[in-house]
Design an enzyme around this catalytic site. Sequence first.
Site, PDB file in Angstrom:
ATOM      1  N   CYS A 208       2.786  18.944  -6.156  1.00 39.12           N
ATOM      2  CA  CYS A 208       3.084  19.996  -5.170  1.00 39.12           C
ATOM      3  C   CYS A 208       2.007  21.082  -5.096  1.00 39.12           C
ATOM      4  O   CYS A 208       1.737  21.630  -4.022  1.00 39.12           O
ATOM      5  CB  CYS A 208       4.439  20.626  -5.437  1.00 39.12           C
ATOM      6  SG  CYS A 208       4.792  20.951  -7.160  1.00 39.12           S
TER       7      CYS A 208
ATOM      8  N   HIS B  56       5.136  27.575  -3.982  1.00 42.86           N
ATOM      9  CA  HIS B  56       3.942  27.816  -4.801  1.00 42.86           C
ATOM     10  C   HIS B  56       2.918  28.607  -3.968  1.00 42.86           C
ATOM     11  O   HIS B  56       2.557  28.191  -2.851  1.00 42.86           O
ATOM     12  CB  HIS B  56       3.298  26.495  -5.215  1.00 42.86           C
ATOM     13  CG  HIS B  56       4.078  25.709  -6.233  1.00 42.86           C
ATOM     14  ND1 HIS B  56       5.217  26.164  -6.854  1.00 42.86           N
ATOM     15  CD2 HIS B  56       3.848  24.470  -6.752  1.00 42.86           C
ATOM     16  CE1 HIS B  56       5.664  25.245  -7.706  1.00 42.86           C
ATOM     17  NE2 HIS B  56       4.848  24.208  -7.653  1.00 42.86           N
TER      18      HIS B  56
HETATM   19  C1  11C Z   1       5.306  22.091 -11.218  1.00 43.72           C
HETATM   20  N1  11C Z   1       3.970  20.754  -9.717  1.00 43.72           N
HETATM   21  O1  11C Z   1       5.427  23.011 -10.401  1.00 43.72           O
HETATM   22  C2  11C Z   1       4.884  20.696 -10.811  1.00 43.72           C
HETATM   23  C3  11C Z   1       6.022  19.764 -10.698  1.00 43.72           C
HETATM   24  O2  11C Z   1       3.121  16.014 -10.723  1.00 43.72           O
HETATM   25  O3  11C Z   1       4.716  15.939  -9.301  1.00 43.72           O
HETATM   26  C4  11C Z   1       5.684  18.404 -10.154  1.00 43.72           C
HETATM   27  C5  11C Z   1       4.865  17.533 -11.069  1.00 43.72           C
HETATM   28  C6  11C Z   1       4.196  16.411 -10.317  1.00 43.72           C
HETATM   29  O4  11C Z   1       5.514  22.224 -12.424  1.00 43.72           O
END
Ligand code: 11C
Length: 344
Positions: free
Chosen positions: A150, A242
């Site tokens: 993400c 994010h």
């Molecule tokens: C997080 N991006 O915010 C991550 C979760 O490789 O799909 C997803 C982890 C991934 O911690």
Amino acid sequence: MAVRVGILGATGAVGQRFIQLLEDHPTFELAALTASESSAGKTYKEAAKWRVNTPIPEDVAEMTVTETTPEAVPDGVDLLFSSLPSGVAADVEPGFLEEGYVVSSNSSNDRMAPDVPLTIPEVNPGHLELIEVQREERGWDGALVKNPNCSTITMVPTLAALDQFGLENVNVSTLQAVSGAGYSGVTSMEIIDNAIPHIGGEEDKMETESRKLLGDFDGAELHLHEMDVAASCNRIPTLDGHLENVFAETTEDVSPEEAAEAMREYPSVDLHSSPDQLIHVFEDPGRPQPRMDRERGDGMQISAGGIQKTADGLKYNCLAHNTIRGAAGASVLNGELLVEEGYL
Ligand code: 11C
């Protein structure tokens, strides 16, 4: 005609988003839900601790959850969305591919495998051709497509828009929501009054996946983009969305106005879940912000803002909804692309 689909790992945070996004989908009809052994045999409403902000669709609430094996999936299901933990996915996804299923997976295993398309439909739809390489090399009848992490999805469309100016070094610092860490983060909110640096595996994923997404496929082999990417990834007490601070060096001199125009004009695709405009650029340097802007385009639009010149290029902020655009929505969109391109 409807395509019958299933969700592998249907009870988790991303699995629940899949269910929400598949409700009333014009092409996909949800016909299978799998989860861990402890959930198998229960109705979905018994098995899942539902945390999405809309009710469980009535028909889904009464569906029976099965184990995550090809034998347990009902006949007539062709496409599977996977949100299994990566360790589990690495073990079980190949079994589904051998049985001829097409799998659009959000799980992080195999994202950098040279024969697996890592795809954002608006950025690199042509990488789907790697499926032919994959079928030849692995002997699978099915097809495996991955979407990126993400935090990577949030940044890469903006980089794709700037690539025309010659991307060289990209530095990024993230402020990532707790939903990215799954339920324990959301329920405990133990991160309140804190920020956690260097969160598990994220930095490496951003640094490698970005170069694959913007790389060239020459018909036989995928060449990673030459830019260098350095990422610092931090968890902050935001529920969803994010936010990222990007510093991009370019070979060509580019003004903030030119960069904003390139982002605004970067094309979307004609698929159900893709927003009409992929990147919204704010004039107000105080935007985007997670709570105000994460739902734009039903959670599928990328936002950018605060574009300014630096000595070697540009700095700006970007934002996306991490469990929609960054996970379940990304995977559903890849499923739509697979249908559009005739893989089903
Ligand atoms: C997080 N991006 O915010 C991550 C979760 O490789 O799909 C997803 C982890 C991934 O911690």
